[in-house]
Motif scaffolding. Sequence first.
Motif, PDB file in Angstrom:
ATOM      1  N   GLN A   1      10.755  52.181  49.062  1.00 20.32           N
ATOM      2  CA  GLN A   1      10.052  52.498  47.804  1.00 20.32           C
ATOM      3  C   GLN A   1       9.443  51.261  47.157  1.00 20.32           C
ATOM      4  N   LEU A   2       9.496  50.119  47.857  1.00 18.63           N
ATOM      5  CA  LEU A   2       8.985  48.859  47.293  1.00 18.63           C
ATOM      6  C   LEU A   2       7.887  48.261  48.181  1.00 18.63           C
ATOM      7  N   PRO A   3       6.844  49.054  48.510  1.00 16.95           N
ATOM      8  CA  PRO A   3       5.845  48.562  49.482  1.00 16.95           C
ATOM      9  C   PRO A   3       5.065  47.346  48.989  1.00 16.95           C
ATOM     10  N   PHE A   4       4.760  47.274  47.687  1.00 15.95           N
ATOM     11  CA  PHE A   4       3.940  46.150  47.205  1.00 15.95           C
ATOM     12  C   PHE A   4       4.737  44.838  47.233  1.00 15.95           C
ATOM     13  N   ILE A   5       6.033  44.935  46.926  1.00 11.01           N
ATOM     14  CA  ILE A   5       6.897  43.730  47.008  1.00 11.01           C
ATOM     15  C   ILE A   5       6.913  43.229  48.454  1.00 11.01           C
ATOM     16  N   ARG A   6       7.014  44.148  49.413  1.00  8.44           N
ATOM     17  CA  ARG A   6       6.982  43.759  50.827  1.00  8.44           C
ATOM     18  C   ARG A   6       5.632  43.118  51.167  1.00  8.44           C
ATOM     19  N   GLN A   7       4.532  43.646  50.613  1.00 12.75           N
ATOM     20  CA  GLN A   7       3.203  43.068  50.896  1.00 12.75           C
ATOM     21  C   GLN A   7       3.092  41.624  50.378  1.00 12.75           C
ATOM     22  N   ILE A   8       3.731  41.332  49.247  1.00 19.93           N
ATOM     23  CA  ILE A   8       3.720  39.951  48.722  1.00 19.93           C
ATOM     24  C   ILE A   8       4.404  39.019  49.716  1.00 19.93           C
ATOM     25  N   ILE A   9       5.533  39.477  50.262  1.00 17.24           N
ATOM     26  CA  ILE A   9       6.270  38.655  51.238  1.00 17.24           C
ATOM     27  C   ILE A   9       5.427  38.469  52.506  1.00 17.24           C
ATOM     28  N   ASP A  10       4.792  39.552  52.970  1.00 16.07           N
ATOM     29  CA  ASP A  10       3.918  39.453  54.150  1.00 16.07           C
ATOM     30  C   ASP A  10       2.804  38.436  53.920  1.00 16.07           C
ATOM     31  N   GLU A  11       2.202  38.478  52.734  1.00 18.21           N
ATOM     32  CA  GLU A  11       1.090  37.569  52.431  1.00 18.21           C
ATOM     33  C   GLU A  11       1.594  36.133  52.302  1.00 18.21           C
ATOM     34  N   ALA A  12       2.787  35.950  51.735  1.00 14.88           N
ATOM     35  CA  ALA A  12       3.370  34.597  51.666  1.00 14.88           C
ATOM     36  C   ALA A  12       3.620  34.060  53.077  1.00 14.88           C
ATOM     37  N   LEU A  13       4.067  34.935  53.980  1.00 15.74           N
ATOM     38  CA  LEU A  13       4.310  34.524  55.373  1.00 15.74           C
ATOM     39  C   LEU A  13       3.008  34.202  56.097  1.00 15.74           C
ATOM     40  N   ARG A  14       1.907  34.854  55.710  1.00  9.25           N
ATOM     41  CA  ARG A  14       0.602  34.530  56.305  1.00  9.25           C
ATOM     42  C   ARG A  14       0.136  33.149  55.844  1.00  9.25           C
ATOM     43  N   LEU A  15       0.244  32.893  54.536  1.00  7.74           N
ATOM     44  CA  LEU A  15      -0.255  31.626  53.972  1.00  7.74           C
ATOM     45  C   LEU A  15       0.663  30.450  54.278  1.00  7.74           C
ATOM     46  N   TYR A  16       1.981  30.708  54.319  1.00  5.06           N
ATOM     47  CA  TYR A  16       2.955  29.629  54.517  1.00  5.06           C
ATOM     48  C   TYR A  16       4.009  30.066  55.545  1.00  5.06           C
ATOM     49  N   PRO A  17       3.614  30.235  56.810  1.00  7.47           N
ATOM     50  CA  PRO A  17       4.595  30.688  57.819  1.00  7.47           C
ATOM     51  C   PRO A  17       5.669  29.620  58.027  1.00  7.47           C
ATOM     52  N   PRO A  18       6.970  29.995  58.002  1.00 10.01           N
ATOM     53  CA  PRO A  18       8.015  28.969  58.171  1.00 10.01           C
ATOM     54  C   PRO A  18       7.834  28.165  59.453  1.00 10.01           C
ATOM     55  N   ALA A  19       7.493  28.837  60.562  1.00  8.81           N
ATOM     56  CA  ALA A  19       7.180  28.116  61.810  1.00  8.81           C
ATOM     57  C   ALA A  19       5.660  27.964  61.861  1.00  8.81           C
ATOM     58  N   GLY A  20       5.156  26.853  61.362  1.00  8.33           N
ATOM     59  CA  GLY A  20       3.703  26.681  61.221  1.00  8.33           C
ATOM     60  C   GLY A  20       2.984  26.420  62.535  1.00  8.33           C
ATOM     61  N   VAL A  21       3.717  25.907  63.532  1.00  7.66           N
ATOM     62  CA  VAL A  21       3.139  25.643  64.862  1.00  7.66           C
ATOM     63  C   VAL A  21       4.184  26.035  65.902  1.00  7.66           C
ATOM     64  N   VAL A  22       3.770  26.817  66.911  1.00  7.45           N
ATOM     65  CA  VAL A  22       4.651  27.177  68.023  1.00  7.45           C
ATOM     66  C   VAL A  22       4.113  26.470  69.256  1.00  7.45           C
ATOM     67  N   SER A  23       4.996  25.816  69.993  1.00 10.87           N
ATOM     68  CA  SER A  23       4.549  24.978  71.102  1.00 10.87           C
ATOM     69  C   SER A  23       5.191  25.430  72.407  1.00 10.87           C
TER      70      SER A  23
ATOM     71  N   ASP B   1      -8.154  31.880  52.551  1.00  7.83           N
ATOM     72  CA  ASP B   1      -7.346  31.000  51.699  1.00  7.83           C
ATOM     73  C   ASP B   1      -6.943  31.644  50.379  1.00  7.83           C
ATOM     74  N   THR B   2      -7.415  32.870  50.116  1.00 11.87           N
ATOM     75  CA  THR B   2      -7.035  33.529  48.866  1.00 11.87           C
ATOM     76  C   THR B   2      -5.707  34.268  49.037  1.00 11.87           C
ATOM     77  N   PHE B   3      -5.017  34.444  47.920  1.00 13.37           N
ATOM     78  CA  PHE B   3      -3.758  35.201  47.898  1.00 13.37           C
ATOM     79  C   PHE B   3      -4.093  36.642  47.551  1.00 13.37           C
ATOM     80  N   ASN B   4      -3.922  37.541  48.524  1.00 14.89           N
ATOM     81  CA  ASN B   4      -4.294  38.936  48.310  1.00 14.89           C
ATOM     82  C   ASN B   4      -3.324  39.855  49.067  1.00 14.89           C
TER      83      ASN B   4
END
Length: 458
Positions: free
Chosen positions: A318-340, A378-381
């Motif tokens: 029941q919290l889809p928009f909260i999940r979308q914020i987390i998804d967008e944060a993961l897009r802009l700032y992925p914890p693993a920024g480079v996979v080798s 680069d926008t937060f959406n």
Amino acid sequence: MGHHPPWTINDRRLPVRVPLTHEKLGVLRSFNMMRENVLNIIPEIATRQAVVSGRTARRWHMIMHPPSIRQMLLDRVEDYPKSVVTKNLLRPAVGDSLFIAEGQHWRWQRRLAAPAFSHRNVRNLAPVMTAAAERSAERIADAGRRAVNLLDEMIAATFDVISEVTFSDDGSFDRGDIHRAIEDYVADAGRVSLLDVLGAPDWLPRPARVFSAQSMAEMRRSADAAIDARAARGPGPVPDFLDLLLAGEDPKSKRKLTTSELRDNLLTFIVAGHETTALSLAWSFYLCAFDPEVQERARAEAHSVLQGRAATGDDIDQLPFIRQIIDEALRLYPPAGVVSRTAQKADNLHGADIRPGDTVMIPIYALGRHKQLWEDPDTFNPDRFADRKAIDRYAYLPFGDGPRICIGASFALQEAVIILATLLSRFRFTPVAGRDPKPVMILTLRPEGGVWLMAEPV
């Protein structure tokens, strides 16, 4: 190199980002910039082209082409094992666990660990996350009217969760020791050694890693003692990860994990499982404070569902928009920024000539900001995640993909939604002037300087 403060595009402010380089870098310059921030090695052109190749001591390729990424992570996964540099960085912390094992050794460990991360078991662990969210809200409220570092607060909250679900917090394990050992390791050993970049053999000691080896050895001893004590005592009323792994056996070979294999995998869950979720949450709070309209929308959703109580596992859907914020944060700032990865065989990835021994990277940070894959990248959406089917699976990889997709992805997302929804329903977060975080990747993409926000009860 600095970081870009919020800047504007079409009159819209943009959240902080890493200024990607426009110049070619030699070995020494690359090394110095990598030590400061691994993301500094990503050229700006990687956000516009499908493939970028070059040579810095050895041949390398950056792949931003979704079908080629699928080839690496799914179709030809055996030909692209984790790179030697990655293994050298992580082995002192997590041994030969799921995270870095390859082939058969990886496959049987994955089969044995999978039940612990089943949907049912992850949902059973939700009350631990709810309790941690409550404690976090209490700490923030107790801080009163002053700025709170949400990075430190989220590290505390997620460590609460991981220690509880891993060891039921039964006192056999010193939280403080574990926490300090991980912090020391990330600070020292995580910094890429020039010897790694130059491809020096493994037996040559890396000075920084030697210094942090002592605290890692203590952490491993402490974990071994906790495992032996639990094996002697038996499981608790709600099985935690340690109980599940102790009882588990590979359905094919009937093999069980030894104490050292158990320990390495538990430490993997602790190291990988709490810090990455804490980072995703810290960036999510930064973005909510950065965009008050998004924050108000999320708060309205949380209020309507929660009615003043903390979020639970049953609230997630029941919290889809909260999940979308987390998804967008993961897009802009992925914890693993480079996979080798290190290529084992000759291949062709979208025109790039891959030879055995080449380093093949997926710069997740650049992939999430690629001009051909995302509109206004680069926008937060958060609304860009309203329709998940519209997003190319291999353009968005915060948890990787293929057989080696992060085993804890659903655990992390459930925890993040519960904590973010609970805190947004109770506090309004606003930025502190002049305290913007700086995105810096050493082992993971952290907000350097912390995420300092004012938290006003609502």
